[in-house]
Write an enzyme that holds these catalytic residues in place. Structure first.
Site, PDB file in Angstrom:
ATOM      1  N   HIS A 177       2.371  -6.558  -1.579  1.00  0.00           N
ATOM      2  CA  HIS A 177       1.137  -7.217  -1.156  1.00  0.00           C
ATOM      3  C   HIS A 177       0.199  -6.254  -0.439  1.00  0.00           C
ATOM      4  CE1 HIS A 177       4.525  -8.109   1.554  1.00  0.00           C
ATOM      5  NE2 HIS A 177       3.692  -7.951   2.563  1.00  0.00           N
TER       6      HIS A 177
ATOM      7  N   HIS B  90       4.355 -33.078  11.656  1.00  0.00           N
ATOM      8  CA  HIS B  90       5.690 -33.424  12.143  1.00  0.00           C
ATOM      9  C   HIS B  90       6.364 -34.380  11.170  1.00  0.00           C
ATOM     10  CE1 HIS B  90       8.947 -34.336  14.919  1.00  0.00           C
ATOM     11  NE2 HIS B  90       8.749 -35.625  14.628  1.00  0.00           N
TER      12      HIS B  90
ATOM     13  N   GLY C 231       4.901  -2.820 -13.260  1.00  0.00           N
ATOM     14  CA  GLY C 231       5.542  -1.852 -12.377  1.00  0.00           C
ATOM     15  C   GLY C 231       6.926  -2.266 -11.905  1.00  0.00           C
ATOM     16  N   THR C 232       7.414  -1.557 -10.895  1.00  0.00           N
ATOM     17  CA  THR C 232       8.743  -1.829 -10.347  1.00  0.00           C
ATOM     18  C   THR C 232       8.856  -3.256  -9.835  1.00  0.00           C
ATOM     19  OG1 THR C 232       9.149   0.481  -9.734  1.00  0.00           O
ATOM     20  CG2 THR C 232      10.354  -1.201  -8.502  1.00  0.00           C
TER      21      THR C 232
ATOM     22  N   ASP D  66       2.169   2.505  -2.645  1.00  0.00           N
ATOM     23  CA  ASP D  66       3.331   3.205  -2.110  1.00  0.00           C
ATOM     24  C   ASP D  66       3.156   4.721  -2.044  1.00  0.00           C
ATOM     25  OD1 ASP D  66       4.504   0.751  -1.926  1.00  0.00           O
ATOM     26  OD2 ASP D  66       6.150   1.150  -3.316  1.00  0.00           O
TER      27      ASP D  66
ATOM     28  N   VAL E  11      28.079   7.982   4.871  1.00  0.00           N
ATOM     29  CA  VAL E  11      28.854   8.316   3.681  1.00  0.00           C
ATOM     30  C   VAL E  11      28.943   9.829   3.522  1.00  0.00           C
ATOM     31  CG1 VAL E  11      28.963   8.140   1.167  1.00  0.00           C
ATOM     32  CG2 VAL E  11      28.238   6.174   2.535  1.00  0.00           C
TER      33      VAL E  11
END
Length: 468
Positions: free
Chosen positions: A325, A448, A44-45, A316, A241
């Site tokens: 995701h 750390h 896909g995209t 989408d 624009v």
């Protein structure tokens, strides 16, 4: 028209993140599965002209920018740095090809049939697949629409993929444009604008709204804009624009600025990056009476089923953030529900990431959203400049914000601009999925020195005992 001799338990339409993941999971669950894809490659995209190639170029361009002016402080002196754009593009193409081939391998491994062509629904159980002059009718007990999205267009800026391009065109410039205008200061516009700015283009970003990065927390967006401007991006908000004129391969843009004054810009390339829209073109959803919402998204129930029985949709093409995701998670949840597994996707814990430098990432609600709905909250911030690891890697420009419920201490949101923000946010996503509190984050022992200590510091700060 030929008719496929086989019928399927599930036919997935679209082989992007939602579709190919759903098809593989369905096959793993014992469903006889096929996936329709009109392009010559799977993925896909996202994989072909979106997430993956853009991140490859972001990484390569970042190395180039550091070699030019970012290594001296480390005692690394580099001279005669040269750009080989062709090799950079070749690397990008190789990565895409490898990953596309990987999906094809997974299809074969899991016995998912790849049906090449464009799909059109004839009924709840029949799909016509067109591949050139060939026509094929395929039957399936269930259909899953996962056709994704395509770039939004702007009437004033007709795409020709030469001078005026969309995000696909901006991934494949043969030379670095001396001047690039990016219309839209969302994730796509800022990422691709960053790529070409690092490689030497003079980049101007025009954003019609008062702020960059859409729904990103306003405080974090302001920090991001400040940093990106320091990097050379000329960002102009409230710039609308009006028209474009092409003269000998150069675009002359006219726009209205924040003071409603007419301004003009010239550029060799114009990238239109004003968002994306659901892609259901030619699919036949309207003809079959499948319900769409006001933004032309397919309406689904909690099982991802559309208004047409046995036809489902994810990714989408339905409501929610247009993120790969999120689409993958919905694809898996949908087919698992078909198999009787109680799967779900928590849309309140879907992270977002903009892979600029530094990255911008977040999860949950922003401070703006909490204020708008009258939700009481407490907040704290922690600056990267006080973090030992950030100093060691020369990445001190950044801030992390935590938002929490004042009564329960549950995490309502976290938003970051800073080095590796896309990785850091994962810790907060997991905490939110498990109903964690800010105190949980603060009392968790963080290595750390590490950038993750910024999260711990913000958690302590929210309770009044931060160290910085």
């Amino acid at each position: 028209m030929s008719q496929d001799s086989a019928s399927y338990d599930l036919l997935v339409i679209g082989a992007g993140p939602a579709g190919y993941v759903a098809a593989i999971r369905a096959a793993q669950l014992g469903m006889k599965t096929a996936c329709v894809e009109k392009e010559v490659t799977l993925g896909g995209t996202c994989l072909n002209v979106g997430c993956i190639p853009s991140k490859a170029l972001l990484e390569s361009s970042e190395h180039y920018a550091r070699a030019l002016h970012g290594l001296e402080a480390h005692g690394v002196m580099v001279s005669e740095v040269k750009l080989d754009l062709e090799r950079m593009m070749s690397r990008k193409a190789t990565i895409v090809k490898q990953l596309c081939s990987g999906i094809e391998f997974l299809f074969k491994k899991n016995k998912v049939t790849w049906l090449r062509g464009s799909a059109r629904l004839r009924s709840a159980g029949e799909v016509e697949i067109r591949n050139g002059e060939e026509r094929q009718l395929v039957r399936a007990s269930k259909l899953l629409i996962a056709t994704g999205s395509v770039p939004q267009t702007l009437a004033a800026l007709p795409i020709d993929q030469e001078t005026i391009v969309d995000s696909t065109g901006a991934l494949s410039f043969e030379t670095v444009p001396p001047r690039l205008v990016v219309v839209g200061a969302g994730v796509i516009g800022l990422e691709l604008g960053s790529v070409w700015a690092r490689l030497g283009s003079k980049v101007t970003v025009l954003e019609a709204m008062p702020k960059i990065l859409g729904n990103v927390d306003s405080e974090i967006a302001r920090h991001a804009q400040r940093i990106l401007k320091k990097q050379g991006l000329d960002i102009r908000t409230q710039a609308k624009v009006e028209s474009v004129e092409l003269r000998d391969g150069v675009a002359l843009l006219a726009y209205q600025d924040a003071k409603s004054l007419r301004q003009e810009l010239e550029a060799e390339k114009v990238l239109v990056a004003i968002g994306r829209r659901p892609y259901v073109d030619g699919l036949g959803v309207k003809e079959l009476g499948i319900t769409l919402d006001e933004r032309a998204r397919i309406v689904v129930d909690s099982n991802y089923q559309t208004s047409l029985p046995n036809v489902f949709a994810v990714g989408d093409v339905i409501a929610g953030p247009m993120l790969a995701h999120k689409a993958e998670a919905e694809g898996v949840a949908c087919v698992e529900r078909m198999a009787g597994i109680a799967a779900s996707v928590n849309l309140g814990a879907i992270p977002y990431v903009a892979y600029t430098s530094p990255e911008v990432a977040g999860v949950g609600e922003s401070e703006d959203e909490l204020q708008a709905r009258g939700q009481p909250f407490r907040k704290s911030t922690a600056a990267f400049v006080a973090n030992g690891r950030a100093k060691a890697i020369a990445a001190t420009d950044g801030v992390l914000k935590l938002l929490a419920d004042p009564e329960s201490d549950r995490i309502l949101g976290c938003h970051i601009v800073g080095a590796h923000a896309g990785d850091l946010i994962a810790e907060v996503v997991v905490a939110m999925e498990f109903g964690g509190t800010v105190e949980d984050l603060g009392r968790t022992c963080h290595a750390h020195p590490s950038l993750s200590e910024v999260i711990k510091e913000a958690a302590h700060a929210l309770h009044g005992h931060g160290l910085s």
